[in-house]
Design a protein around this motif. Sequence first.
Motif, PDB file in Angstrom:
ATOM      1  N   TYR A 154       0.820  -1.221   0.000  1.00 44.74           N
ATOM      2  CA  TYR A 154       0.000   0.000   0.000  1.00 44.74           C
ATOM      3  C   TYR A 154       0.856   1.275   0.000  1.00 44.74           C
ATOM      4  N   ASP A 191      -5.756  -3.104  13.174  1.00 46.02           N
ATOM      5  CA  ASP A 191      -6.088  -2.816  11.768  1.00 46.02           C
ATOM      6  C   ASP A 191      -7.056  -3.906  11.313  1.00 46.02           C
ATOM      7  N   GLY A 193      -8.055  -4.474   8.435  1.00 43.11           N
ATOM      8  CA  GLY A 193      -7.749  -4.890   7.068  1.00 43.11           C
ATOM      9  C   GLY A 193      -8.616  -4.137   6.073  1.00 43.11           C
ATOM     10  N   TYR A 194      -8.130  -4.118   4.844  1.00 39.85           N
ATOM     11  CA  TYR A 194      -8.843  -3.398   3.770  1.00 39.85           C
ATOM     12  C   TYR A 194     -10.110  -4.187   3.441  1.00 39.85           C
ATOM     13  N   THR A 195     -11.246  -3.629   3.832  1.00 39.55           N
ATOM     14  CA  THR A 195     -12.506  -4.375   3.909  1.00 39.55           C
ATOM     15  C   THR A 195     -13.610  -3.675   3.126  1.00 39.55           C
ATOM     16  N   GLY A 206     -11.341  -7.509   1.650  1.00 44.34           N
ATOM     17  CA  GLY A 206     -11.659  -8.263   2.868  1.00 44.34           C
ATOM     18  C   GLY A 206     -13.149  -8.263   3.176  1.00 44.34           C
ATOM     19  N   ARG A 214     -11.073  -9.739  13.886  1.00 43.87           N
ATOM     20  CA  ARG A 214      -9.770  -9.214  14.338  1.00 43.87           C
ATOM     21  C   ARG A 214      -9.970  -8.258  15.522  1.00 43.87           C
ATOM     22  N   SER A 232      -2.128  -6.410  12.954  1.00 43.14           N
ATOM     23  CA  SER A 232      -2.551  -6.316  11.560  1.00 43.14           C
ATOM     24  C   SER A 232      -2.279  -7.629  10.840  1.00 43.14           C
ATOM     25  N   ASP A 233      -3.323  -8.401  10.622  1.00 42.63           N
ATOM     26  CA  ASP A 233      -3.152  -9.651   9.865  1.00 42.63           C
ATOM     27  C   ASP A 233      -2.816  -9.346   8.415  1.00 42.63           C
ATOM     28  N   ASP A 234      -3.325  -8.204   7.912  1.00 42.18           N
ATOM     29  CA  ASP A 234      -3.085  -7.806   6.524  1.00 42.18           C
ATOM     30  C   ASP A 234      -1.599  -7.560   6.265  1.00 42.18           C
ATOM     31  N   ASN A 235      -0.976  -6.800   7.157  1.00 45.37           N
ATOM     32  CA  ASN A 235       0.406  -6.365   6.930  1.00 45.37           C
ATOM     33  C   ASN A 235       1.443  -7.267   7.570  1.00 45.37           C
ATOM     34  N   PRO A 237       1.067 -11.095   8.055  1.00 45.26           N
ATOM     35  CA  PRO A 237       0.302 -12.354   8.078  1.00 45.26           C
ATOM     36  C   PRO A 237       0.936 -13.430   8.963  1.00 45.26           C
TER      37      PRO A 237
END
Length: 244
Positions: A154, A191, A193-195, A206, A214, A232-235, A237
């Motif tokens: 990102y 975070d 995540g991008y949802t 997401g 989360r 942050s699971d997104d950033n 993992p």
Amino acid sequence: MKTVLITGANKSIGFETAKQLLQQGYYVFLGCRDIKKGEQAINQLKSAGLTEVELIEIDVDNIESIKAAGELLGQKTKVLDVLINNAGISGSMQNALETDISVFKQVFETNFFGVITVTQTFINLLRQSPEPRIVNVTSGLGSLALHNDPTWKYYSVKPAGYVSSKAALNAYTIVLANNLQGTPFKVNAVDPGYTATDFNHHSGPGTVPDAAARVVKAATLGADGPTGYFFSDDNAPETGISPW
Ligand code: NAP
């Protein structure tokens, strides 16, 4: 029965967080700034058999509204176990130089000053809990470390007001967790995540249930759980822990 207050809970991630916590047996105070929307959300939950929920009117941009919510909650419960500062706005995609200062101020009002006022207002009720939890719903876009990493997926996404407000929220989370060290509090930034929500015109990859899960995870940490972290699971993992 544990109690939780969630701001901005009439829809999207806040609403789904309420739903998942109700399913886990929490009593939910559903924070909404618009009573009509809040009542619709409550009806939706109740018709799904989730009845341990009630509406608390709270506009995090408005100190009087926050104070009134604080007084009302104090009449309804002696203990607040969990505070989830979820309400947030994006402003718009803003450039650092051309964005009017009023846009920065509006985004900070909701995403930063609102969180501080809400936290300070409800802290005494939280102190009555044996295991108080504060979850600040941040964004991966609040990570200063990642914004400086050109390989980050990102990296090019830099809306000035939003990034600054969530970075400030992260800083407040660190200080708050530090100030509450040595107490049973767990204070963390999450975070989601991008949802896909109204927030981004449903552009995120997401899902709302995953994002809420989360938030729920940080809200339900046990006594040996971490405090002062940015999840942050997104950033991240592998570890689930983002750099600040
Ligand atoms: P959303 O669909 O836009 O919902 C935002 C919620 O916050 C709504 O209930 C809204 O109420 C409420 N709200 C906004 N301003 C408020 C105020 N002044 N007082 C009280 N409530 C207010 O957003 P979302 O996607 O669920 O986002 C929730 C949180 O996750 C935000 O903090 C956001 O920054 C964060 N986040 C989202 C994403 C994503 O991709 N969606 C990614 C990272 C972080 P109304 O319905 O009355 O407007």
